[in-house]
Motif scaffolding. Structure first.
Motif, PDB file in Angstrom:
ATOM      1  N   ILE A  79     -10.204  -0.239  -2.206  1.00 43.63           N
ATOM      2  CA  ILE A  79      -9.192   0.204  -2.952  1.00 43.63           C
ATOM      3  C   ILE A  79      -8.522   1.193  -2.594  1.00 43.63           C
ATOM      4  N   GLU A  80      -9.326   2.270  -2.031  1.00 43.34           N
ATOM      5  CA  GLU A  80      -8.764   3.416  -1.757  1.00 43.34           C
ATOM      6  C   GLU A  80      -7.720   3.295  -0.657  1.00 43.34           C
ATOM      7  N   ASP A  81      -8.360   2.630   0.427  1.00 42.09           N
ATOM      8  CA  ASP A  81      -7.377   2.420   1.576  1.00 42.09           C
ATOM      9  C   ASP A  81      -6.210   1.728   1.186  1.00 42.09           C
ATOM     10  N   GLU A  82      -6.171   0.646   0.249  1.00 46.24           N
ATOM     11  CA  GLU A  82      -4.821  -0.184   0.106  1.00 46.24           C
ATOM     12  C   GLU A  82      -4.169   0.912  -0.775  1.00 46.24           C
ATOM     13  N   LEU A  83      -4.572   1.839  -1.935  1.00 44.80           N
ATOM     14  CA  LEU A  83      -3.963   2.495  -2.427  1.00 44.80           C
ATOM     15  C   LEU A  83      -3.041   3.774  -1.350  1.00 44.80           C
ATOM     16  N   LEU A  84      -3.664   4.133  -0.474  1.00 43.79           N
ATOM     17  CA  LEU A  84      -3.434   5.150   0.620  1.00 43.79           C
ATOM     18  C   LEU A  84      -2.173   4.518   1.158  1.00 43.79           C
ATOM     19  N   GLU A  85      -2.409   3.242   1.648  1.00 41.79           N
ATOM     20  CA  GLU A  85      -1.219   2.576   2.289  1.00 41.79           C
ATOM     21  C   GLU A  85      -0.253   2.488   1.543  1.00 41.79           C
ATOM     22  N   LEU A  86      -0.105   2.067   0.252  1.00 39.73           N
ATOM     23  CA  LEU A  86       1.147   2.076  -0.723  1.00 39.73           C
ATOM     24  C   LEU A  86       1.644   3.106  -1.090  1.00 39.73           C
ATOM     25  N   ALA A  87       0.666   4.311  -0.949  1.00 39.04           N
ATOM     26  CA  ALA A  87       1.513   5.677  -1.117  1.00 39.04           C
ATOM     27  C   ALA A  87       2.357   6.022  -0.103  1.00 39.04           C
ATOM     28  N   ASP A  88       2.179   5.326   1.141  1.00 39.04           N
ATOM     29  CA  ASP A  88       3.027   5.793   2.497  1.00 39.04           C
ATOM     30  C   ASP A  88       4.284   4.592   2.488  1.00 39.04           C
ATOM     31  N   ASP A  89       4.081   3.575   1.556  1.00 36.90           N
ATOM     32  CA  ASP A  89       5.223   2.781   1.960  1.00 36.90           C
ATOM     33  C   ASP A  89       6.377   3.032   1.133  1.00 36.90           C
ATOM     34  N   MET A  90       7.514   3.174   1.920  1.00 40.59           N
ATOM     35  CA  MET A  90       8.851   3.365   1.577  1.00 40.59           C
ATOM     36  C   MET A  90       9.211   2.504   0.472  1.00 40.59           C
ATOM     37  N   ASP A  91       8.885   1.434   0.092  1.00 43.36           N
ATOM     38  CA  ASP A  91       9.316   0.422  -0.924  1.00 43.36           C
ATOM     39  C   ASP A  91       8.715   0.844  -2.166  1.00 43.36           C
ATOM     40  N   TYR A  92       7.733   1.647  -2.115  1.00 46.85           N
ATOM     41  CA  TYR A  92       7.155   2.159  -3.569  1.00 46.85           C
ATOM     42  C   TYR A  92       7.023   3.891  -3.643  1.00 46.85           C
ATOM     43  N   VAL A  93       8.446   4.309  -3.217  1.00 42.80           N
ATOM     44  CA  VAL A  93       8.598   5.647  -3.058  1.00 42.80           C
ATOM     45  C   VAL A  93       8.175   6.415  -4.678  1.00 42.80           C
ATOM     46  N   PRO A  94       8.752   5.630  -5.643  1.00 39.26           N
ATOM     47  CA  PRO A  94       8.537   6.490  -7.102  1.00 39.26           C
ATOM     48  C   PRO A  94       7.148   6.613  -7.585  1.00 39.26           C
ATOM     49  N   LEU A  95       6.452   5.766  -6.697  1.00 39.35           N
ATOM     50  CA  LEU A  95       5.099   5.419  -7.471  1.00 39.35           C
ATOM     51  C   LEU A  95       4.069   6.009  -6.604  1.00 39.35           C
ATOM     52  N   TRP A  96       4.272   6.739  -5.417  1.00 45.47           N
ATOM     53  CA  TRP A  96       3.517   7.254  -4.589  1.00 45.47           C
ATOM     54  C   TRP A  96       2.568   8.094  -5.341  1.00 45.47           C
ATOM     55  N   GLN A  97       2.808   8.882  -6.298  1.00 49.95           N
ATOM     56  CA  GLN A  97       1.676   9.828  -6.846  1.00 49.95           C
ATOM     57  C   GLN A  97       0.926   9.266  -7.751  1.00 49.95           C
ATOM     58  N   LEU A  98       1.100   7.955  -8.213  1.00 50.25           N
ATOM     59  CA  LEU A  98       0.319   7.204  -9.185  1.00 50.25           C
ATOM     60  C   LEU A  98      -0.617   6.547  -8.223  1.00 50.25           C
ATOM     61  N   PHE A  99      -0.487   6.284  -6.956  1.00 46.48           N
ATOM     62  CA  PHE A  99      -1.508   5.654  -5.786  1.00 46.48           C
ATOM     63  C   PHE A  99      -2.413   6.765  -5.537  1.00 46.48           C
ATOM     64  N   ASN A 100      -1.874   8.056  -5.532  1.00 49.02           N
ATOM     65  CA  ASN A 100      -2.727   8.969  -5.306  1.00 49.02           C
ATOM     66  C   ASN A 100      -3.620   9.426  -6.322  1.00 49.02           C
ATOM     67  N   GLY A 101      -3.056   9.500  -7.497  1.00 52.72           N
ATOM     68  CA  GLY A 101      -3.801   9.897  -8.568  1.00 52.72           C
ATOM     69  C   GLY A 101      -5.199   8.809  -8.851  1.00 52.72           C
ATOM     70  N   LEU A 102      -4.815   7.817  -8.497  1.00 54.21           N
ATOM     71  CA  LEU A 102      -5.746   6.580  -8.794  1.00 54.21           C
ATOM     72  C   LEU A 102      -6.857   6.855  -7.535  1.00 54.21           C
ATOM     73  N   VAL A 103      -6.574   7.001  -6.433  1.00 52.00           N
ATOM     74  CA  VAL A 103      -7.334   7.381  -5.379  1.00 52.00           C
ATOM     75  C   VAL A 103      -8.343   8.567  -5.561  1.00 52.00           C
ATOM     76  N   TYR A 104      -7.971   9.566  -6.332  1.00 48.87           N
ATOM     77  CA  TYR A 104      -8.828  10.615  -6.715  1.00 48.87           C
ATOM     78  C   TYR A 104      -9.847  10.340  -7.775  1.00 48.87           C
ATOM     79  N   ALA A 105      -9.544   9.059  -8.516  1.00 47.59           N
ATOM     80  CA  ALA A 105     -10.469   8.797  -9.430  1.00 47.59           C
ATOM     81  C   ALA A 105     -11.411   7.420  -9.301  1.00 47.59           C
ATOM     82  N   VAL A 106     -11.024   6.775  -8.384  1.00 46.71           N
ATOM     83  CA  VAL A 106     -11.771   5.486  -7.893  1.00 46.71           C
ATOM     84  C   VAL A 106     -12.940   6.008  -7.535  1.00 46.71           C
ATOM     85  N   GLY A 107     -14.105   5.502  -8.177  1.00 46.46           N
ATOM     86  CA  GLY A 107     -15.210   5.600  -7.296  1.00 46.46           C
ATOM     87  C   GLY A 107     -16.093   6.765  -7.952  1.00 46.46           C
ATOM     88  N   VAL A 108     -15.367   7.698  -8.728  1.00 46.89           N
ATOM     89  CA  VAL A 108     -16.112   8.803  -9.267  1.00 46.89           C
ATOM     90  C   VAL A 108     -16.749   8.294 -10.440  1.00 46.89           C
TER      91      VAL A 108
END
Length: 173
Positions: A79-108
């Motif tokens: 999940i972290e790998d996929e979210l980080l890829e999405l954060a770098d995907d230009m198609d999802y620019v408005p949501l890149w911080q959402l993906f990063n925020g989720l990475v901080y929380a996943v697995g904690v």
């Protein structure tokens, strides 16, 4: 450059630091859910794809951790790998911080959620709201106050600050 969140949430950051780990995870969980629920239509539509499935998987994993359940390290990594890829995907620019925020929380786990991690998640969630509003980028050497005034003039940015403040107050009870 500081954001409105940095300026307006100072007292709440101190409060978060003093919370117990399970309360921090619950706070992060609630802020993430609220942020996803208030995405503008065009940004929410971006989650009608595989991106949405990865976001939902991350949210389910955070929910499980908040309930004290163990999660697979392999699932966390995927999940972290996929979210980080999405954060770098230009198609999802408005949501890149959402993906990063989720990475901080996943697995904690609920016993491991640190204050700084919680602060990073809340800040990222605010940034999602701001980014979805497509506010003009700062132009150097534009004064910080000009940038902050843009955010303060935006109804959604102000609402995100107020809602996060309320979540912090509720979590600190």
């Amino acid at each position: 450059m500081r954001t409105l969140w940095d300026r307006e949430m100072q007292a709440e950051v101190e409060s978060i630091e003093s919370m117990a780990s399970p309360a921090r995870l619950e706070l992060a969980r609630r802020v993430i859910a609220w942020t996803v629920s208030v995405l503008p239509v065009e940004s929410a539509a971006l989650l009608d794809s595989d991106a949405g499935e990865w976001v939902r998987s991350a949210v389910r994993m955070i929910d499980a951790a908040a309930e004290g359940l163990e999660v697979s390290e392999d699932d966390v990594d995927e999940i972290e790998d996929e979210l980080l890829e999405l954060a770098d995907d230009m198609d999802y620019v408005p949501l890149w911080q959402l993906f990063n925020g989720l990475v901080y929380a996943v697995g904690v786990s609920s016993t491991e959620m640190g204050g700084q991690t919680t602060v990073e998640i809340l800040s990222a969630c605010y940034d999602v709201v701001r980014d979805c509003e497509d506010l003009p980028e700062s132009v150097e050497p534009e004064a910080e106050e000009v940038v902050l005034a843009r955010e303060m003039a935006n109804d959604r940015c102000r609402a995100a600050i107020e809602r996060q403040r309320a979540f912090v107050r509720e979590a600190g009870v």
